[in-house]
Design a protein around this motif. Structure first.
Motif, PDB file in Angstrom:
ATOM      1  N   CYS A  94       0.835  -1.203   0.000  1.00 36.61           N
ATOM      2  CA  CYS A  94       0.000   0.000   0.000  1.00 36.61           C
ATOM      3  C   CYS A  94       0.869   1.253   0.000  1.00 36.61           C
ATOM      4  O   CYS A  94       0.617   2.206  -0.749  1.00 36.61           O
ATOM      5  N   PRO A 145      -6.210   3.383  -8.173  1.00 36.39           N
ATOM      6  CA  PRO A 145      -6.361   3.097  -6.740  1.00 36.39           C
ATOM      7  C   PRO A 145      -5.857   1.701  -6.400  1.00 36.39           C
ATOM      8  O   PRO A 145      -6.088   0.743  -7.154  1.00 36.39           O
ATOM      9  N   ASP A 161      -5.934  -1.783  -4.971  1.00 31.85           N
ATOM     10  CA  ASP A 161      -7.011  -2.715  -4.648  1.00 31.85           C
ATOM     11  C   ASP A 161      -6.523  -3.681  -3.583  1.00 31.85           C
ATOM     12  O   ASP A 161      -5.796  -4.643  -3.876  1.00 31.85           O
ATOM     13  N   LYS A 217      -7.599  -0.440   4.747  1.00 32.63           N
ATOM     14  CA  LYS A 217      -8.506   0.222   3.801  1.00 32.63           C
ATOM     15  C   LYS A 217      -8.893   1.610   4.286  1.00 32.63           C
ATOM     16  O   LYS A 217      -8.911   2.570   3.505  1.00 32.63           O
ATOM     17  N   ALA A 218      -9.216   1.717   5.571  1.00 34.26           N
ATOM     18  CA  ALA A 218      -9.627   3.011   6.120  1.00 34.26           C
ATOM     19  C   ALA A 218      -8.514   4.039   6.000  1.00 34.26           C
ATOM     20  O   ALA A 218      -8.745   5.186   5.600  1.00 34.26           O
ATOM     21  N   LEU A 269      -5.941   3.896   3.922  1.00 37.03           N
ATOM     22  CA  LEU A 269      -5.620   4.140   2.520  1.00 37.03           C
ATOM     23  C   LEU A 269      -6.588   5.145   1.923  1.00 37.03           C
ATOM     24  O   LEU A 269      -6.197   6.068   1.193  1.00 37.03           O
ATOM     25  N   ASN A 270      -7.864   5.012   2.273  1.00 34.04           N
ATOM     26  CA  ASN A 270      -8.877   5.929   1.758  1.00 34.04           C
ATOM     27  C   ASN A 270      -8.749   7.319   2.367  1.00 34.04           C
ATOM     28  O   ASN A 270      -9.156   8.311   1.765  1.00 34.04           O
ATOM     29  N   ALA A 271      -8.196   7.365   3.580  1.00 39.64           N
ATOM     30  CA  ALA A 271      -8.052   8.654   4.261  1.00 39.64           C
ATOM     31  C   ALA A 271      -6.714   9.314   3.958  1.00 39.64           C
ATOM     32  O   ALA A 271      -6.348  10.307   4.557  1.00 39.64           O
TER      33      ALA A 271
END
Length: 448
Positions: free
Chosen positions: A312, A324, A326, A347-348, A350-352
């Protein structure tokens, strides 16, 4: 060093809490929530008129949350009920002369909580500077490279000798911070400024851009933005004729900024307090390795979780051609056994992700450390859980052979004497910064 949402709490007043006639509660009451390994201080601030509570707010120093509105649903001589609607919580308790014993509830979870009258700040944080001061403090402003107005405090000793006095600019670590680098009621930069001034050394400390009295936008800022702000501060103190050698004391990310400016031959000296010298990715991977070790997962799950996190980070560093990352596909393709709660956390985060975090991951001080020719004092504590002392100091010594590096047994990332070094412990420690560190900083600066 990593973003930890460790925002800075406001200095508390010294009101004495008490139960007044008629059962109303007055002043500050503090209690500690036990959340597994985490202990969270809650402070309720009561104001009363007659026998009624006229106002109540709640502070959470560890999260930098202050003045959260509290509705008093019920209060009589022996019990009260409070609603904290902003965070979906409530507290109900029984009042006695010296405590309020009850339960704190939030989103279906209930925890025992006992509130007691808050102690004086001088007892909780004994190193916080107090008058009388043998120096002059001046609130001031200066202009950053991009025209942003930054606000700070200039401290000038009044007992300096006839020579030009040295001056330092203090640069804070990651996260939005005020000029005192305030955290858990500790004000380390104020403590350092006070100690320096009492030893004939001037200082400038300033609020991060977009925070408190400084203008600008913190959220869109990256490592180079903060470096430029520190450079502007250094130029500002250079306009005062009474100052001689101009240096930087930087903590955590601020220490890395100090080293970067030294590589550009701008300050006359630098003091790096746990400033990262390894790459950003290495530093944050080490933090994740430690965090995973506390989760109780087996060695294979830990290794494969770290592989996922590393991938990541690499996607953030390279930009991944704008595609993005995956997480689920990577886990399937590499047949990884990563626990679901780790996957959710990855995930949280990475999205933030934001530009600042990307700029930190891409940073590798090894690219420019060898260019430092100015005097350097680099300090780490052996219990630092955010910037590993051994690898960090070894890297500085390898690339900056003239640097003075010091490893302090038992000190954490804030330079406090600690037991574990964990972030949750910072607020439990009364000491703001080790006296030995303060002494060594002054000795270093005076030796130049």
């Amino acid at each position: 060093m990593a973003k930890t949402k460790l925002l800075r709490s406001l200095l508390l007043s010294m009101a004495i809490a008490a139960v007044i006639d008629g059962g109303a509660v007055e002043g500050k009451w503090r209690g500690k929530l036990e959340l597994g390994q985490t202990k969270l201080d809650l402070i309720f601030n009561f104001k009363s008129e007659g026998n009624e509570i006229s106002k109540c707010t709640m502070d959470v120093p560890m999260q930098g949350a202050n003045g959260i509105p509290v509705e008093v649903a019920y209060c009589n001589g022996d019990s009260l009920s409070l609603l904290i609607k902003q965070i979906g919580a409530s507290f109900s308790g029984i009042i006695t002369d010296d405590k309020i014993t009850g339960e704190f509830s939030q989103r279906g979870f209930t925890f025992p909580l006992t509130l007691k009258p808050d102690t004086d700040l001088s007892e909780r944080r004994p190193q916080t500077p107090r008058a009388p001061f043998p120096y002059t403090s001046i609130d001031t402003t200066f202009i950053a490279k991009d025209g942003t107005l930054l606000a700070g405090t200039l401290v000038i000793p009044t007992t300096a000798d006839s020579r030009k006095m040295p001056v330092v600019v203090m640069v804070s670590g990651s996260g939005p911070q005020n000029r005192d680098e305030e955290i858990f009621e500790h004000r380390p930069f104020a403590v350092i400024a006070d100690y320096l001034a009492r030893n004939g050394i001037a200082s400038l400390r300033y609020d991060d851009r977009g925070m408190f009295e400084s203008k600008g936008d913190f959220s869109s800022s990256v490592f180079d933005t903060f470096k430029d702000d520190a450079e502007s501060a250094l130029e500002f103190v250079g306009t005062f004729p009474q100052f001689g050698n101009k240096g930087i004391i930087g903590h955590s990310e601020g220490g890395t900024i100090a080293l970067k400016l030294a590589s550009e031959n701008l300050p006359d000296f630098v003091v790096s307090l746990a400033g990262m010298a390894v790459s950003g990715k290495e530093c944050i991977m080490k933090q994740n390795e430690r965090s995973l070790g506390r989760l109780g997962i087996d060695d294979i799950e830990k290794e494969e979780s770290l592989q996922l996190i590393s991938a990541c980070f690499d996607s953030i560093i390279t930009g991944n051609n704008g595609i993005p990352f995956d997480v689920d596909a990577y886990i399937r393709e590499n047949d990884l056994g990563v626990p679901q709660h780790v996957v959710a956390s990855v995930k949280a985060n990475l999205n933030a992700g934001n530009e600042w975090f990307g700029s930190l991951l891409r940073l590798n001080p090894r690219d420019w450390l060898a260019g430092i020719k100015k005097p350097v004092l680099a300090i780490n504590g052996t219990l630092d859980t955010q910037v590993d002392a051994d690898s960090n100091l070894a890297t500085i010594k390898e690339y900056v052979g003239s640097a003075e590096v010091k490893s302090y047994p038992g000190l954490n990332h804030l330079m406090q004497h600690a037991s574990t070094g964990e972030i949750a412990e910072y607020g439990e420690i009364k000491e703001t910064i080790s006296p030995e560190v303060l002494q060594d900083i002054v000795s270093f600066i005076k030796s130049l």
